[in-house]
Design an enzyme around this catalytic site. Structure first.
Site, PDB file in Angstrom:
ATOM      1  N   SER A  73      34.248 -16.584   0.020  1.00 22.43           N
ATOM      2  CA  SER A  73      33.026 -16.896  -0.726  1.00 22.43           C
ATOM      3  C   SER A  73      31.970 -15.822  -0.497  1.00 22.43           C
ATOM      4  CB  SER A  73      32.471 -18.252  -0.271  1.00 22.43           C
ATOM      5  OG  SER A  73      31.156 -18.468  -0.752  1.00 22.43           O
TER       6      SER A  73
ATOM      7  N   TYR B 137      30.214 -24.217   6.386  1.00 22.20           N
ATOM      8  CA  TYR B 137      31.037 -23.736   5.268  1.00 22.20           C
ATOM      9  C   TYR B 137      31.097 -22.213   5.265  1.00 22.20           C
ATOM     10  CZ  TYR B 137      32.286 -22.674   0.396  1.00 22.20           C
ATOM     11  OH  TYR B 137      32.875 -22.169  -0.744  1.00 22.20           O
TER      12      TYR B 137
END
Length: 296
Positions: free
Chosen positions: A188, A201
């Site tokens: 990401s 995350y």
């Protein structure tokens, strides 16, 4: 047919989403308005993955669905692993089969090693082996501070995003080595720029970058390439299942392109990395993120 809404010429204002939220993760693609675009009307496969077999985790919806469908258009049969979103998984299966390829649905929590091993075994039994592994399944849970992240959330996030990737890859390696296959991991943009509300995350996504780089070196002599894709803000079920409705409505508007991306705007990266065109690439990360410069 897959949702293939037009985007050319649309302004950032027109790209605003309807205010919406979903109560739990994983989210449901069929409940999103508008539904994410799976593949462009004008996409034409050219046999880049002809005769190959791919296992796509989180393949029921979002980026995973687009990857599975685009792989099918490139000639691959696909096994998709998913947690429990049966309707979404069956829709992905329909779209893969509509493209003329076979699709196996595998349900279960890949964060459990025994489940991950069985999932890989099912795919190999069905198709005879695995040429491409796409590690894509993930979850995220925003919190206002580090102190608010409890042990359960931390463990769940790492189990879904990192442990599952280890377990599935370990189980698939014998087949990937035999077939000189490739692995594509989903990291990401948050791995590179961080996120104050998604600390755990972002940490998992940073781990995935290091996992990709390290594994690429470990498997180079076996002829297995390992790369990754680091999406920016992409319109997937994870978004309404994560953020409040007001934030969902303007999601992605802060990018240089002024909008969130569609899953199919990422999926081409996976096709390229899985294909012979990327035969000299390993340990690398591609960045479909709407124009953000993140140096990585």
């Amino acid at each position: 047919m897959a949702n293939k809404s037009k985007q050319k010429g649309e302004s950032s204002k027109e790209q605003q989403r309807r205010k919406q939220s979903q109560r739990r993760q994983p989210g449901r693609q069929g409940k999103m308005r508008p539904e994410p675009r799976v593949i462009r009307d004008d996409y034409r496969g050219s046999g880049k993955l002809e005769g190959k077999v791919a296992l796509v985790t989180g393949g029921d919806s979002g980026i995973g669905r687009s990857v599975a469908v685009m792989f099918a258009h490139e000639g691959a049969d696909v096994a998709i692993a998913y947690l429990e979103e049966q309707n979404d998984a069956e829709e992905t299966q329909r779209l893969v089969e509509e493209a003329g390829r076979k699709c196996l649905l595998i349900k279960g929590d890949l964060g459990r090693q025994a489940v991950a091993k069985r999932a890989v075994e099912k795919a190999i039994k069905q198709f005879g082996g695995i040429d491409v592994l796409v590690n894509n399944a993930a979850e995220q849970h925003p919190q206002d501070s580090l102190e608010a992240i409890d042990e359960k959330q931390l463990t769940d996030t790492f189990r879904s995003n990192v442990f599952a990737m280890f377990f599935v890859t370990q189980a698939a390696l014998p087949s990937l080595k035999q077939r000189k296959g490739s692995i594509v991991n989903t990291t990401s943009v948050t791995a590179y720029r961080g996120s104050p509300s998604l600390i755990d995350y972002a940490a998992t996504k940073g781990a995935i970058v290091s996992f990709t780089r390290s594994l690429s070196q470990a498997l180079a002599s076996d002829g297995v390439r390992v790369n990754a894709v680091a999406p920016g803000p992409i319109w997937t079920p994870l978004i309404p299942a994560t953020f409040p409705a007001e934030k969902v409505a303007t999601f992605g508007g802060q990018t240089p392109l002024g909008r969130a991306g569609e899953p199919d705007e990422c999926a081409g990266c996976y096709v390229f990395l899985a294909s012979p065109e990327a035969s000299y690439m390993t340990g690398q990360v591609l960045h479909p993120n709407g124009g953000e410069i993140i140096n990585g």
